[in-house]
Design an enzyme around this catalytic site. Structure first.
Site, PDB file in Angstrom:
ATOM      1  N   HIS A  74     -26.608 -28.514  39.951  1.00 59.73           N
ATOM      2  CA  HIS A  74     -25.606 -27.563  39.461  1.00 59.73           C
ATOM      3  C   HIS A  74     -24.721 -28.154  38.385  1.00 59.73           C
ATOM      4  O   HIS A  74     -24.669 -29.368  38.215  1.00 59.73           O
ATOM      5  CB  HIS A  74     -24.751 -27.001  40.610  1.00 59.73           C
ATOM      6  CG  HIS A  74     -24.179 -28.022  41.539  1.00 59.73           C
ATOM      7  ND1 HIS A  74     -24.644 -28.201  42.831  1.00 59.73           N
ATOM      8  CD2 HIS A  74     -23.196 -28.929  41.387  1.00 59.73           C
ATOM      9  CE1 HIS A  74     -23.959 -29.155  43.418  1.00 59.73           C
ATOM     10  NE2 HIS A  74     -23.076 -29.631  42.567  1.00 59.73           N
ATOM     11  N   HIS A 117     -22.865 -25.047  25.557  1.00 56.39           N
ATOM     12  CA  HIS A 117     -23.056 -23.765  26.237  1.00 56.39           C
ATOM     13  C   HIS A 117     -24.032 -23.912  27.405  1.00 56.39           C
ATOM     14  O   HIS A 117     -24.671 -24.944  27.562  1.00 56.39           O
ATOM     15  CB  HIS A 117     -23.593 -22.711  25.255  1.00 56.39           C
ATOM     16  CG  HIS A 117     -24.895 -23.099  24.592  1.00 56.39           C
ATOM     17  ND1 HIS A 117     -24.961 -23.509  23.278  1.00 56.39           N
ATOM     18  CD2 HIS A 117     -26.161 -23.152  25.064  1.00 56.39           C
ATOM     19  CE1 HIS A 117     -26.221 -23.796  22.980  1.00 56.39           C
ATOM     20  NE2 HIS A 117     -26.969 -23.590  24.048  1.00 56.39           N
ATOM     21  N   GLU A 128     -21.245 -24.206  39.744  1.00 52.98           N
ATOM     22  CA  GLU A 128     -20.209 -24.379  40.760  1.00 52.98           C
ATOM     23  C   GLU A 128     -18.867 -24.231  40.049  1.00 52.98           C
ATOM     24  O   GLU A 128     -18.479 -25.081  39.253  1.00 52.98           O
ATOM     25  CB  GLU A 128     -20.300 -25.761  41.424  1.00 52.98           C
ATOM     26  CG  GLU A 128     -19.166 -26.002  42.412  1.00 52.98           C
ATOM     27  CD  GLU A 128     -19.199 -27.377  43.089  1.00 52.98           C
ATOM     28  OE1 GLU A 128     -20.268 -28.018  43.139  1.00 52.98           O
ATOM     29  OE2 GLU A 128     -18.124 -27.810  43.563  1.00 52.98           O
ATOM     30  N   ARG A 168     -14.314 -25.609  35.568  1.00 52.97           N
ATOM     31  CA  ARG A 168     -13.095 -24.983  36.072  1.00 52.97           C
ATOM     32  C   ARG A 168     -12.872 -23.625  35.417  1.00 52.97           C
ATOM     33  O   ARG A 168     -13.139 -23.466  34.222  1.00 52.97           O
ATOM     34  CB  ARG A 168     -11.910 -25.921  35.798  1.00 52.97           C
ATOM     35  CG  ARG A 168     -12.108 -27.279  36.464  1.00 52.97           C
ATOM     36  CD  ARG A 168     -11.090 -28.329  36.019  1.00 52.97           C
ATOM     37  NE  ARG A 168     -11.418 -29.626  36.625  1.00 52.97           N
ATOM     38  CZ  ARG A 168     -12.056 -30.610  35.982  1.00 52.97           C
ATOM     39  NH1 ARG A 168     -12.403 -30.468  34.717  1.00 52.97           N
ATOM     40  NH2 ARG A 168     -12.337 -31.746  36.600  1.00 52.97           N
ATOM     41  N   GLU A 187     -25.666 -18.806  25.953  1.00 52.05           N
ATOM     42  CA  GLU A 187     -26.709 -18.361  25.038  1.00 52.05           C
ATOM     43  C   GLU A 187     -27.693 -17.519  25.838  1.00 52.05           C
ATOM     44  O   GLU A 187     -28.060 -17.883  26.965  1.00 52.05           O
ATOM     45  CB  GLU A 187     -27.443 -19.578  24.437  1.00 52.05           C
ATOM     46  CG  GLU A 187     -28.554 -19.174  23.472  1.00 52.05           C
ATOM     47  CD  GLU A 187     -29.272 -20.360  22.822  1.00 52.05           C
ATOM     48  OE1 GLU A 187     -29.000 -21.512  23.200  1.00 52.05           O
ATOM     49  OE2 GLU A 187     -30.100 -20.121  21.926  1.00 52.05           O
ATOM     50  N   ASN A 202      -8.430 -24.177  40.605  1.00 52.36           N
ATOM     51  CA  ASN A 202      -7.294 -24.958  41.111  1.00 52.36           C
ATOM     52  C   ASN A 202      -6.088 -24.036  41.201  1.00 52.36           C
ATOM     53  O   ASN A 202      -5.731 -23.384  40.207  1.00 52.36           O
ATOM     54  CB  ASN A 202      -6.994 -26.123  40.157  1.00 52.36           C
ATOM     55  CG  ASN A 202      -8.078 -27.174  40.197  1.00 52.36           C
ATOM     56  OD1 ASN A 202      -8.376 -27.742  41.247  1.00 52.36           O
ATOM     57  ND2 ASN A 202      -8.709 -27.426  39.055  1.00 52.36           N
TER      58      ASN A 202
END
Ligand code: NAG
Length: 296
Positions: free
Chosen positions: A30, A99, A81, A34, A147, A85
């Site tokens: 993965h 990207h 993932e 954030r 993309e 926060n």
């Protein structure tokens, strides 16, 4: 530092682990990054891209939440993932992160759907300049670029993570030696002054690959604080760390977390920065599968 990983892994000569890395069964697991509003991104990825929400966890003691999304289960597919926060609604993506890419059978149709749902298209669908493959670019609510690439159906639509690097030869060598990736192809485009290298563990039309981009003459980028890392599974984090440590002596980069179990979770990991400062986490494959079972 230099001898620490080696000492923990036992007395395996570096030459042997450098061969071992080519046999280790690794898989891209993965990408971690954030976002400023978890629900907003989940809505965008599920409605616009057709991803599935695979799992979600909230860790109030540490003031963050995670959501995992992708096109198939984590046991077989690469996923994103997302980290939220508490209280942070904006991040700086920096200039180095490129990207993610999503393969779809009809880019024109997907773009039309995304636009209808309020998404922002930053490059209209059409053939690549000087090429035939049809692409488009979309910006997600945090400003991450996706993309869209027109392709036949694939088991892994979440097909690329593009990162910019300052020395392509060095990066290719690093990813080959430290991570056992294969150089799948390179494309040099002098007219637009860039070279790319596709690196991964299998056919790029079936699995997720890392696309490294070198822009002529550009050796430094800003990292920002939004994109975090990619995670890759390994059969042995201790041997992996030994290999990475040896390769960093030659090509740069550094181990940022010595191999061992994460307190409380017990999943064994090690992490490091590549020569450009891109972070990679190596995760013990069987611990990772156990962790998935626990969260189901
Ligand atoms: C599209 O761009 C506008 C203007 O920057 C922004 O307000 C809006 O939130 C964006 N939409 C999405 C879905 O990202």
């Amino acid at each position: 530092m230099a001898s620490e990983a080696g000492a923990e892994a036992g007395a395996v000569p570096a030459e042997n682990v450098l061969e071992w890395v080519q046999k280790d069964k690794k898989r891209m697991l993965h990408a971690v990054y954030r976002v400023g509003d978890l629900d907003r991104t989940i809505k965008f990825y599920t409605e616009c891209f057709g991803m599935k929400l695979l799992r979600k966890r909230d860790i109030p003691e540490e003031k963050y939440s995670n959501a995992f999304l992708g096109f198939g289960p984590e046991e077989t597919n690469f996923v994103v993932e997302l980290t939220y926060n508490y209280g942070v609604d904006k991040y700086d993506i920096g200039t180095g992160f490129g990207h993610f890419a999503i393969a779809t059978e009809d880019v024109y149709k997907l773009v039309e759907d995304i636009r209808a749902k309020g998404g922002n298209i930053t490059r209209e669908p059409g053939p690549v300049k000087g090429g035939s493959s049809v692409i488009a670019f979309v910006k997600d609510p945090d400003g991450y670029i996706f993309e869209l690439i027109q392709r036949h159906p694939t088991p892994e639509p979440l097909c690329q993570v593009m990162l910019r690097v300052g020395d392509l030869e060095r990066s290719i060598k690093f990813y080959e030696k430290a991570l056992g990736m294969k150089l799948l192809r390179t494309i040099d485009n002098p007219a637009y002054k860039y070279t790319i290298a596709m690196m991964g563990y299998d056919d790029e039309y079936k699995t997720t690959v890392v696309e490294l981009t070198y822009n002529y003459g550009v050796t430094e980028y800003t990292k920002g604080n939004a994109y975090a890392q990619i995670a890759i599974s390994t059969e042995d984090v201790y041997k992996s760390a030994e290999v990475v440590n040896a390769v960093t002596q030659e090509l740069g980069g550094k181990i940022t977390r010595q191999p061992g179990p994460i307190p409380g979770i017990n999943t064994k990991i090690t992490s490091f920065l590549d020569p450009d400062g891109w972070k990679v986490v190596l995760v013990d494959h069987s611990d990772f599968l156990k962790e998935l079972q626990k969260e189901e």
